[in-house]
Design an enzyme around this catalytic site. Structure first.
Site, PDB file in Angstrom:
ATOM      1  N   ASP A 118      -1.956 -18.058   0.176  1.00 29.62           N
ATOM      2  CA  ASP A 118      -2.976 -18.641  -0.712  1.00 29.62           C
ATOM      3  C   ASP A 118      -3.605 -19.876  -0.059  1.00 29.62           C
ATOM      4  OD1 ASP A 118      -0.519 -19.914  -0.993  1.00 29.62           O
ATOM      5  OD2 ASP A 118      -0.687 -20.237  -3.155  1.00 29.62           O
ATOM      6  N   LYS A 140       3.962 -15.160   1.553  1.00 29.89           N
ATOM      7  CA  LYS A 140       4.313 -16.069   0.471  1.00 29.89           C
ATOM      8  C   LYS A 140       5.843 -16.129   0.370  1.00 29.89           C
ATOM      9  CE  LYS A 140       2.078 -16.717  -3.364  1.00 29.89           C
ATOM     10  NZ  LYS A 140       1.770 -18.181  -3.391  1.00 29.89           N
ATOM     11  N   ASP A 198      -5.930  -7.431   3.903  1.00 30.84           N
ATOM     12  CA  ASP A 198      -7.129  -6.820   3.318  1.00 30.84           C
ATOM     13  C   ASP A 198      -8.016  -7.907   2.717  1.00 30.84           C
ATOM     14  OD1 ASP A 198      -8.775  -4.664   2.370  1.00 30.84           O
ATOM     15  OD2 ASP A 198      -7.944  -5.031   0.369  1.00 30.84           O
ATOM     16  N   TYR A 242       0.808  -1.216   0.000  1.00 32.11           N
ATOM     17  CA  TYR A 242       0.000   0.000   0.000  1.00 32.11           C
ATOM     18  C   TYR A 242       0.845   1.272   0.000  1.00 32.11           C
ATOM     19  CZ  TYR A 242      -4.610  -2.101   0.846  1.00 32.11           C
ATOM     20  OH  TYR A 242      -5.794  -2.770   0.728  1.00 32.11           O
ATOM     21  N   ASP A 262     -11.744  -9.760   4.296  1.00 31.08           N
ATOM     22  CA  ASP A 262     -13.041  -9.768   3.593  1.00 31.08           C
ATOM     23  C   ASP A 262     -13.546 -11.202   3.480  1.00 31.08           C
ATOM     24  OD1 ASP A 262     -13.178  -6.984   3.065  1.00 31.08           O
ATOM     25  OD2 ASP A 262     -14.031  -7.373   1.076  1.00 31.08           O
TER      26      ASP A 262
HETATM   27  C1  IPM Z   1     -10.339  -1.753   4.024  1.00 31.92           C
HETATM   28  C2  IPM Z   1     -10.530  -1.059   2.704  1.00 31.92           C
HETATM   29  C3  IPM Z   1      -9.392  -0.079   2.456  1.00 31.92           C
HETATM   30  C4  IPM Z   1      -8.128  -0.888   2.259  1.00 31.92           C
HETATM   31  C5  IPM Z   1      -9.546   0.939   1.316  1.00 31.92           C
HETATM   32  C6  IPM Z   1     -10.861   1.648   1.343  1.00 31.92           C
HETATM   33  C7  IPM Z   1      -8.409   1.928   1.361  1.00 31.92           C
HETATM   34  O1  IPM Z   1     -10.683  -1.975   1.681  1.00 31.92           O
HETATM   35  O2  IPM Z   1     -10.226  -1.064   5.042  1.00 31.92           O
HETATM   36  O3  IPM Z   1     -10.321  -2.980   4.059  1.00 31.92           O
HETATM   37  O4  IPM Z   1      -7.853  -1.377   1.142  1.00 31.92           O
HETATM   38  O5  IPM Z   1      -7.388  -1.028   3.224  1.00 31.92           O
HETATM   39 MN    MN Z   2     -10.759  -4.065   2.374  1.00 30.72          MN
END
Ligand code: IPM
Ligand code: MN
Ligand code: NAD
Length: 372
Positions: A229, A196, A253, A145, A257
């Site tokens: 992975d 990885k 990240d 990032y 999710d």
């Molecule tokens: C998260 C989001 C952020 C990230 C974005 C909005 C910058 O996806 O907080 O998970 O990628 O970290």
């Molecule tokens: Mn995210």
């Protein structure tokens, strides 16, 4: 500088459903002021597209300074299609990244817990997710990032090249590893580190440094390693094998999710982003749901406010040492779900009711009052 007992909150609702879910958090904050005598000093400001619309930048210097001065920042969500064509440096997401970087919030705690009432609603089988309680610790201030060089350049022949750099230093890895080991000691004492190392030098360094911190400072904690992975696959195959997962910014990240769906909905997952202790001993801190601004449902009263409300519970626990109050909020959420109260993203419970964003907030307040 904050005094040891000040409770200064900066609320940044942001964009899309950010403002809708944060309105419900405000009710919970007010409930604690009215019923438990917790005197939060609350201020509110703009971030993301909302800040861009007013100031021409996704986070003004004034708001940045306020964030540095308070005890905890609560953020809703940023982003939206309206801002898709903005220059990269002005995009709503840059406001959030600036907060994380300048506050040096290196440890992002993303717990994934499956409430029993939602176990049947996860896209996975009940037995795979029921009772799930894992903690993903995502490094938040470095890696892909933020690494340099970055950008889009053009070669002499006109070919365009997009560049991002995945980069970690010894200390960046060690400090987030310590956060993970500390958390593990208060849980099931197990850490799984994901990278990885089979294809990336930064992954080799990650593994070596995590092992170093483990051997020197946390030999009592059980440590394992997994390629990221495989980790993604294991998270959906048998997520209960994990206690604490520690991983880098980009993998964290994605894996978080993924973990969100184990709990039933992205609308359920809170997070805490913590940095070094301030002069008053409290960590620099920002609390936000894992989900985004959900443009597809924004403005319709459909958003689930639970992730944002549980993020406030994390603020009670990690910034203000109010574990009992945090338990109350989490318990109230559990009560409401057990009664079959659902926002649309959580499906329809048999004999239950579907409620709006504010209906869910009200139900949680009622449950808090019954518990008080
Ligand atoms: C998260 C989001 C952020 C990230 C974005 C909005 C910058 O996806 O907080 O998970 O990628 O970290
Ligand atoms: Mn995210
Ligand atoms: P998203 O998380 O906003 O939405 C993904 C899906 O989940 C959508 O279908 C949405 O309706 C649903 N969803 C998310 N939160 C929900 C909730 N509380 N209740 C009910 N349903 C919910 O992700 P996206 O669509 O990829 O991104 C939209 C925008 O949000 C983008 O601009 C992105 O950059 C931004 N974003 C911001 C953050 C943040 O502020 N921390 C996090 C992720 C994405």
């Amino acid at each position: 500088m904050s005094s040891a007992d000040s409770m200064r909150l900066l609320i940044l609702p942001g964009d899309g459903i950010g403002a809708e879910v944060m309105a419900e958090v405000r009710k919970v904050v007010d409930w604690f002021a009215g019923n438990r005598g917790l005197e939060f000093e609350v201020s509110e400001d703009l971030v993301g597209g909302a800040a861009y619309d007013v100031h021409g930048v996704p986070l003004s210097d004034e708001t940045m300074a306020k964030a540095q001065a308070v005890d905890a920042v609560l953020l809703g969500a940023v982003g939206g299609p309206k801002y898709d064509d903005l220059d990269f440096s002005l995009k709503p997401e840059r406001g959030l990244l600036r907060l994380r970087k300048e506050m040096d919030l290196y440890a992002n705690l993303r717990p994934a817990q499956c409430f029993d009432a939602l176990a049947d609603y996860s896209s996975l089988k009940r037995e795979v997710v029921a009772g799930l309680d894992i903690m993903i610790v995502r490094e938040l201030t470095s890696g892909m990032y933020f690494g340099e060089p970055r950008g889009i350049t053009e070669l002499n022949d006109g070919t365009r090249v997009g560049i991002n750099t995945h980069r970690y230093t010894t200390e960046e890895i060690r400090r987030v590893a310590r956060s993970a080991f500390e958390l593990a000691r208060k849980r099931q004492n197990r850490v799984c580190s994901m990278e990885k190392a089979n294809v990336m030098e930064a992954g080799i360094l990650w593994r070596e440094e995590v092992e170093h911190v483990h051997a020197e400072e946390y030999p009592d904690v059980e440590l394992s390693h997994m390629y990221a992975d495989n980790g993604a696959m294991q998270l959906v195959r048998a997520p209960k094998q994990f206690d604490v997962i520690v991983t880098d910014n980009l993998f964290g990240d994605i894996l978080s999710d993924c973990a969100a769906m184990l709990t039933g909905s992205l609308g359920m997952l809170p997070s805490a982003s913590l940095g070094a202790p301030m002069a008053n001993g409290r960590p620099k801190a920002l609390y936000e749901p894992v989900h985004g601004s959900a443009p597809d449902i924004a403005g319709q009263g459909k958003a689930n406010p639970i992730a944002c409300i549980l993020s406030f519970a994390m603020a009670l626990r990690y910034s203000f040492d109010l574990g009992e109050e945090a338990d109350m909020v989490e318990g109230a959420v559990e009560d409401v779900l057990a009664k079959g109260v659902r926002t649309a993203d959580l499906g329809q419970a048999e004999g239950g009711t579907t409620v709006s964003t504010s209906g869910m907030g009200d139900a949680i307040l009622d449950a808090l009052s019954s518990r008080a």
